[in-house]
Design an enzyme around this catalytic site. Structure first.
Site, PDB file in Angstrom:
ATOM      1  N   CYS A   1      -1.843   9.269   2.477  1.00 47.75           N
ATOM      2  CA  CYS A   1      -1.539   8.717   1.150  1.00 47.75           C
ATOM      3  C   CYS A   1      -2.527   9.190   0.084  1.00 47.75           C
ATOM      4  O   CYS A   1      -2.184   9.253  -1.089  1.00 47.75           O
ATOM      5  CB  CYS A   1      -1.498   7.205   1.205  1.00 47.75           C
ATOM      6  SG  CYS A   1      -2.934   6.496   2.007  1.00 47.75           S
TER       7      CYS A   1
ATOM      8  N   GLU B   1       0.882  -1.177   0.000  1.00 49.02           N
ATOM      9  CA  GLU B   1       0.000   0.000   0.000  1.00 49.02           C
ATOM     10  C   GLU B   1       0.912   1.218   0.000  1.00 49.02           C
ATOM     11  O   GLU B   1       1.524   1.537   1.016  1.00 49.02           O
ATOM     12  CB  GLU B   1      -0.892  -0.015   1.254  1.00 49.02           C
ATOM     13  CG  GLU B   1      -1.842  -1.186   1.323  1.00 49.02           C
ATOM     14  CD  GLU B   1      -3.042  -1.045   0.393  1.00 49.02           C
ATOM     15  OE1 GLU B   1      -3.266   0.059  -0.146  1.00 49.02           O
ATOM     16  OE2 GLU B   1      -3.756  -2.037   0.200  1.00 49.02           O
TER      17      GLU B   1
HETATM   18  P1  NAP Z   1       8.483   4.659   4.751  1.00 48.33           P
HETATM   19  O1  NAP Z   1       9.639   5.530   5.004  1.00 48.33           O
HETATM   20  O2  NAP Z   1       8.445   3.848   3.516  1.00 48.33           O
HETATM   21  O3  NAP Z   1       8.355   3.725   6.052  1.00 48.33           O
HETATM   22  C1  NAP Z   1       7.316   2.803   6.196  1.00 48.33           C
HETATM   23  C2  NAP Z   1       7.816   1.647   7.029  1.00 48.33           C
HETATM   24  O4  NAP Z   1       8.824   0.952   6.300  1.00 48.33           O
HETATM   25  C3  NAP Z   1       8.451   2.054   8.346  1.00 48.33           C
HETATM   26  O5  NAP Z   1       8.150   1.104   9.322  1.00 48.33           O
HETATM   27  C4  NAP Z   1       9.927   2.017   8.016  1.00 48.33           C
HETATM   28  O6  NAP Z   1      10.770   1.814   9.134  1.00 48.33           O
HETATM   29  C5  NAP Z   1       9.983   0.832   7.108  1.00 48.33           C
HETATM   30  N1  NAP Z   1      11.159   0.783   6.237  1.00 48.33           N
HETATM   31  C6  NAP Z   1      11.967   1.791   5.843  1.00 48.33           C
HETATM   32  N2  NAP Z   1      12.933   1.312   5.017  1.00 48.33           N
HETATM   33  C7  NAP Z   1      12.706  -0.012   4.890  1.00 48.33           C
HETATM   34  C8  NAP Z   1      13.344  -1.055   4.172  1.00 48.33           C
HETATM   35  N3  NAP Z   1      14.411  -0.851   3.397  1.00 48.33           N
HETATM   36  N4  NAP Z   1      12.835  -2.294   4.273  1.00 48.33           N
HETATM   37  C9  NAP Z   1      11.754  -2.559   5.047  1.00 48.33           C
HETATM   38  N5  NAP Z   1      11.110  -1.601   5.749  1.00 48.33           N
HETATM   39  C10 NAP Z   1      11.580  -0.345   5.664  1.00 48.33           C
HETATM   40  O7  NAP Z   1       7.109   5.484   4.782  1.00 48.33           O
HETATM   41  P2  NAP Z   1       6.594   6.542   5.838  1.00 48.33           P
HETATM   42  O8  NAP Z   1       7.356   7.799   5.658  1.00 48.33           O
HETATM   43  O9  NAP Z   1       6.507   5.957   7.196  1.00 48.33           O
HETATM   44  O10 NAP Z   1       5.113   6.714   5.317  1.00 48.33           O
HETATM   45  C11 NAP Z   1       4.791   7.543   4.290  1.00 48.33           C
HETATM   46  C12 NAP Z   1       4.493   6.807   3.006  1.00 48.33           C
HETATM   47  O11 NAP Z   1       3.522   5.814   3.219  1.00 48.33           O
HETATM   48  C13 NAP Z   1       3.894   7.740   1.975  1.00 48.33           C
HETATM   49  O12 NAP Z   1       4.446   7.476   0.714  1.00 48.33           O
HETATM   50  C14 NAP Z   1       2.421   7.388   2.019  1.00 48.33           C
HETATM   51  O13 NAP Z   1       1.713   7.716   0.862  1.00 48.33           O
HETATM   52  C15 NAP Z   1       2.487   5.919   2.244  1.00 48.33           C
HETATM   53  N6  NAP Z   1       1.215   5.430   2.781  1.00 48.33           N
HETATM   54  C16 NAP Z   1       0.425   4.643   1.984  1.00 48.33           C
HETATM   55  C17 NAP Z   1      -0.814   4.215   2.461  1.00 48.33           C
HETATM   56  C18 NAP Z   1      -1.704   3.330   1.655  1.00 48.33           C
HETATM   57  O14 NAP Z   1      -2.587   2.686   2.234  1.00 48.33           O
HETATM   58  N7  NAP Z   1      -1.547   3.234   0.348  1.00 48.33           N
HETATM   59  C19 NAP Z   1      -1.233   4.591   3.733  1.00 48.33           C
HETATM   60  C20 NAP Z   1      -0.389   5.397   4.497  1.00 48.33           C
HETATM   61  C21 NAP Z   1       0.833   5.802   4.016  1.00 48.33           C
HETATM   62  P3  NAP Z   1      11.579   3.049   9.776  1.00 48.33           P
HETATM   63  O15 NAP Z   1      10.540   4.001  10.254  1.00 48.33           O
HETATM   64  O16 NAP Z   1      12.368   2.408  10.835  1.00 48.33           O
HETATM   65  O17 NAP Z   1      12.414   3.624   8.666  1.00 48.33           O
END
Ligand code: NAP
Length: 475
Positions: A282, A248
């Protein structure tokens, strides 16, 4: 100061290393958060696998009862849970209470779904030579699910992993976002109190990047479910192999406003969709395409409504927009706005910054290839763009690699259905903004916005295998 631990096999475990958690709005220290090692995650996965052997045999009734209990406990603790969101995520209290209400609904949908996981009867005699057989399908749990969640809806997006997983009898290793561990950890106690067996939920905190390979590629992990950024999602997809995966990801949601729209009636809704949780949603409304005949009026009303928003402390109930998740994000969006301005864009209101906040910003005179238009901004910024024909507007909304939700306001039925057919998005929202989701609707993007669907019923399908059984009725 609070010192958090890992939740492994029903025991709180201290770690050697910790990281400091600070509040996005005040910068105050909130906690020292346990930093899991790869070995901790391996033990969590092995424990979840062990717990699965018994949990898969529980009845749908028993699993539904656990989820209903979670609902009841959360109802009692709403205010406390919303305050966690205000502190660790800078989510304004009113929005936080809204998220808790949605989370309760999500677990309730999961409890109901637990009792409706069904298969179908296959008419075996429809195939030549198979007349004396019966055949049916059933959905069976997968085993250990690795769930990785983002910071922006730390209760409800965790619920979209845990709810369907437990409904069908899977066990879960949860890795919450580093900025929002407290909301995940509080759920450990709630699930324990609700009767979830030890080991069925494991929570490991620490860097997603460091723990990634173990969470995704450990041989006992049967499914990865990830909500977060596209860049990370793509990396996970590349290494997941034959395991199931749901992604997602982000978007730059677009909205079309046709001339038949009563502008006054939709203005507060549009502004809320653009700036709710400082745009860190998102499906935050990022691009508004307005028919040329109503463009000036729309812009005037939108800017006036935007100026009413109160920027401030998330714990103050009057606050509409609070801090971005960290100062680095404020610096990023400031740079993107400066770049757009240098390319000819104009700030209609907003673009005032402190170290931690950005005021709700409306941009005009933008071009499709500016970053603030074609890339997900994930910030309190929206662009308003005029168009002349509906075909042009649809093409503009589609002119992106992303496609989660898209919206159109129109009272012309044929135009609404044309947009429904032609907008490239996981969902088309007619007569509302794209910033719309209920927790039972199918939800998930097309193009680079995702892979697979959530929404409890749909997640249940993605978290189970379809098994076929046939029996010959004579020898
Ligand atoms: P993110 O930086 O991608 O982090 C999401 C999760 O992934 C965190 O738990 C993060 O851990 C972890 N993570 C980071 N690098 C990783 C890797 N290499 N391998 C595995 N896990 C890893 O995203 P965010 O800043 O928290 O959230 C924002 C994004 O989420 C936006 O793009 C938003 O649009 C999207 N989003 C999508 C939806 C949907 O339903 N489509 C809903 C909400 C948000 P750490 O925090 O420890 O880095």
């Amino acid at each position: 100061m609070q010192q958090t631990k890992l939740w492994i096999n029903g025991v709180w475990e201290q770690t050697k290393e910790t990281t400091e958690l600070t509040a996005p709005y005040t910068g105050e220290k909130l906690a020292q958060v346990a930093k899991a090692t790869v070995q901790d995650v391996e033990r969590a996965i092995e424990g979840a696998h062990e717990a699965f052997q018994a949990f898969k045999k529980t009845t749908a009734y028993e699993r539904a009862e656990i989820l209903y209990k979670v609902v009841a406990i959360m109802r009692e603790r709403k205010q406390e849970l919303a305050e966690i969101l205000a502190k660790e995520a800078a989510k304004p209290l009113t929005a936080g209470l809204g998220e808790i209400d949605r989370t309760i609904a999500t677990y309730q949908f999961a409890a109901e779904a637990a009792k409706h996981v069904t298969g179908e009867t296959i008419p075996m005699d429809a195939a030549p030579g198979a007349s004396d057989r019966i055949g049916y399908t059933k959905r069976v749990p997968l085993g250990v699910v690795s769930a990785i969640t983002p910071f922006n809806f730390p209760f409800n997006l965790v619920a979209h992993k845990l709810g369907p997983a437990f409904a069908v009898g899977n066990t879960v290793v949860l890795k919450p976002a580093s900025q929002t561990p407290l909301s995940a950890l509080v759920m450990a106690g709630i699930f324990k109190e609700a009767g979830l067996p030890d080991g069925a939920l494991q929570i490991v905190t620490g860097s997603g990047g460091d723990l990634s390979d173990t969470l995704v590629m450990h041989p006992l992990v049967k499914k990865v479910t990830f909500t977060g950024s596209g860049a990370v999602g793509l990396k996970l997809k590349e290494k997941v192999g034959l395991r199931k995966i749901t992604l997602e990801l982000g978007s730059n949601a677009g909205l079309i406003v046709e001339p038949s729209t009563p502008l006054e009636k939709i203005m507060a809704r549009c502004v809320g969709g653009a700036f709710g949780f400082a745009g860190q949603v998102c499906i935050s409304l990022q691009r508004i395409y307005v028919h040329g005949s109503i463009y000036e009026e729309f812009k005037k009303l939108f800017v006036a409504e935007t100026k009413k928003l109160v920027v401030g402390d998330p714990l103050d109930v009057k606050t509409d927009v609070s801090a971005m998740i960290n100062p680095g994000e404020v610096a990023r969006i400031k740079a993107w706005i400066d770049e757009a301005k240098a390319q000819g864009a104009v700030v209609a209101t907003g673009a005032e910054f402190t170290e931690r906040t950005c005021t709700p910003t409306v941009m005009v005179n933008v071009k499709p290839d500016m970053k603030i238009v074609c890339v997900e901004t994930f910030a309190p910024i929206v662009s308003i763009v005029p168009y002349e024909t509906l075909d042009e507007a649809i093409a503009l909304v589609n002119d992106t690699e992303l496609g989660l939700n898209a919206g159109i306001y129109t009272n012309v039925l044929t135009d609404a259905l044309k947009a429904a057919d032609e907008l490239q998005a996981g969902a088309v929202i007619i007569n509302d903004i794209p910033t719309f989701r209920t927790d039972n609707m199918p939800y998930g993007g097309v193009k680079m916005s995702g892979y697979g669907k959530e929404g409890i019923k749909y997640a249940v399908e993605e978290m189970t295998d379809l098994k076929f059984i046939t029996m010959k009725l004579s020898y």
